[in-house]
Enzyme design. Structure first.
Site, PDB file in Angstrom:
ATOM      1  N   ASP A 113       0.816  -1.199   0.000  1.00 43.10           N
ATOM      2  CA  ASP A 113       0.000   0.000   0.000  1.00 43.10           C
ATOM      3  C   ASP A 113       0.856   1.257   0.000  1.00 43.10           C
ATOM      4  O   ASP A 113       2.080   1.191   0.015  1.00 43.10           O
ATOM      5  CB  ASP A 113      -0.931   0.000   1.213  1.00 43.10           C
ATOM      6  CG  ASP A 113      -2.220  -0.787   0.950  1.00 43.10           C
ATOM      7  OD1 ASP A 113      -2.420  -1.246  -0.182  1.00 43.10           O
ATOM      8  OD2 ASP A 113      -3.013  -0.940   1.894  1.00 43.10           O
ATOM      9  N   TYR A 185       9.870  -9.617   4.857  1.00 42.45           N
ATOM     10  CA  TYR A 185       9.680  -8.183   5.060  1.00 42.45           C
ATOM     11  C   TYR A 185      10.662  -7.685   6.104  1.00 42.45           C
ATOM     12  O   TYR A 185      11.002  -8.394   7.050  1.00 42.45           O
ATOM     13  CB  TYR A 185       8.251  -7.884   5.539  1.00 42.45           C
ATOM     14  CG  TYR A 185       7.209  -7.928   4.444  1.00 42.45           C
ATOM     15  CD1 TYR A 185       6.846  -6.767   3.762  1.00 42.45           C
ATOM     16  CD2 TYR A 185       6.593  -9.117   4.094  1.00 42.45           C
ATOM     17  CE1 TYR A 185       5.895  -6.796   2.763  1.00 42.45           C
ATOM     18  CE2 TYR A 185       5.637  -9.159   3.092  1.00 42.45           C
ATOM     19  CZ  TYR A 185       5.288  -7.992   2.434  1.00 42.45           C
ATOM     20  OH  TYR A 185       4.345  -8.031   1.439  1.00 42.45           O
TER      21      TYR A 185
END
Length: 411
Positions: A113, A185
């Site tokens: 996002d 991540y």
């Protein structure tokens, strides 16, 4: 994994916390298209990958390319294509259109996002090379190196915040998203009261409280039995708690407490293969005069191999160490450095906002806002309202997407 809206919290931040310590305004989740939702359902149901849109091309003249891209997410409204918004897929498709002279469709391995960065997000695209002199004539596919150079040429004419880092040829049934075996991540936190550097803006989460992991590790080495150690030593206590929190959260769990509203995954159960926190050097690191002298002294007594290792090593830094070197006052005009911490989360797949919610809990443990027993309670609650405030998007990086390319990829 995406980054965006989180839920309420049972552990509000301290009233004296700095503004930069709060979560940023969270972008709305990008809704999946009907085709994407159907494709995900079919994969979970065990439907053959050839029935999924974007998996198989019927044109024998098409070449499917696997593309790894890096980008700074600050000026992107996420990775997925949206009308009237600048997105990663949108910018890539525009560059490919200029390269091949026709429309293309790009499929990403992982959704990110607004504000989330990527060291390597992977996509696939089908390209048919045709002759410009003889319309309709299909030519042999471009070499991957040609695709990389050409697409980067057009990307550089954009905002210069995205680049293709690798290109491979793959079979026509290879799907960047559904063939991914593992995703890693990283989350960067900068700790210290010093205002955030201009060079670090939108690249990390600035936590004003001290999280001195180096000092914590020194305390840890004093005793192998943490229960017998004086818990008045704040550094040691926090170090132990953060490490224990990682152990509690890693593994196979129902992560409903770390699943933001709007998550479309059918099950909240995930296997978190790795969750670690370590102190590292900041990305923009320049050694001080004392550090340069120390390195030169060490290098004089090292083998060539050891010298290469030392050159890649990190030097722990904090306000106290920078402000007083050998008893002298910190030199005017030299910025005091923050302590940099990196949280690593590795799994096959993640829930919506899972990593940012996990980081929020670890930060709360590191600052002493919650206890280790509360971490277990948050996990057991299976409710988003039980967790700590979510970490902002700016510190999150998609680091790596792992594939088994030994049998399927040709250079």
């Amino acid at each position: 994994m995406n980054a965006g809206r989180g839920g309420a919290t049972a552990f509000p931040p301290p009233s004296n916390a700095s503004k930069s310590d709060q979560s940023f305004e969270r972008p709305e989740k990008i809704a999946k298209t009907e085709t994407e939702s159907k494709a995900e359902e079919e994969v979970e149901a065990g439907v053959d990958s050839e029935t999924i849109e974007g998996t198989v091309t019927e044109n024998p003249g098409m070449q499917r390319y696997l593309i790894a891209v890096e980008y700074i997410g600050t000026r992107f409204s996420g990775s997925q294509k949206q009308p009237n918004c600048r997105t990663v897929v949108g910018v890539l498709e525009e560059a490919f259109v200029k390269f091949v002279g026709g429309p293309v469709s790009i499929f990403c391995s992982s959704r990110t996002d607004a504000g989330v960065h990527a060291l390597s997000n992977v996509c696939h695209v089908d390209v048919e090379r045709t002759s410009k002199r003889k319309p309709g004539e299909v030519l042999p596919p471009h070499e991957p190196s040609v695709v990389r150079r050409a697409v980067n040429h057009f990307l550089q004419k954009n905002e210069e915040d995205i680049m293709v880092v690798d290109v491979r040829c793959v079979p026509t049934d290879f799907h960047a998203r559904y063939k991914a075996q593992e995703r890693t991540y990283y989350y960067r936190l900068l700790s210290g009261s010093e205002p955030l550097s201009t060079f670090e803006k939108d690249r990390a989460w600035h936590v004003a409280q001290d999280l001195n992991l180096h000092a914590m590790q020194v305390s840890l080495r004093r005793s192998t039995d943490y229960q017998s150690y004086a818990f008045s030593d704040c550094y040691y206590c926090l170090y132990y708690l953060v490490k224990e929190a990682c152990k509690i959260l890693a593994g196979h769990h129902d992560f409903s407490s770390f699943r933001a509203a709007g998550c479309q995954a059918k099950s909240p159960v995930r296997t978190l293969q790795e969750l670690t926190v370590c102190e590292t050097v900041s990305s923009l690191y320049f050694p001080s005069e004392m550090e340069r002298k120390q390195m030169q002294h060490r290098m004089a007594f090292l083998s060539p191999c050891s010298k290469r290792i030392l050159n890649r090593s990190s030097f722990p830094c904090n306000d106290a160490g920078d402000s007083n070197i050998n008893g002298s006052t910190f030199e005017f005009g030299m910025r005091r450095r923050h302590c940099c911490f990196v949280v690593t989360a590795r799994a096959c797949s993640f829930l919506y906002h899972q990593v940012r919610l996990l980081v929020g809990v670890l930060k709360s443990v590191g600052t002493g806002d919650i206890t280790i027993s509360e971490v277990q309670r948050i996990l057991d609650a299976k409710n988003i309202t039980a967790t700590s405030p979510m970490a902002p998007a700016s510190g999150l990086y998609l680091g790596h997407v792992k594939y088994d390319l030994t049998q399927e990829v040709s250079d």
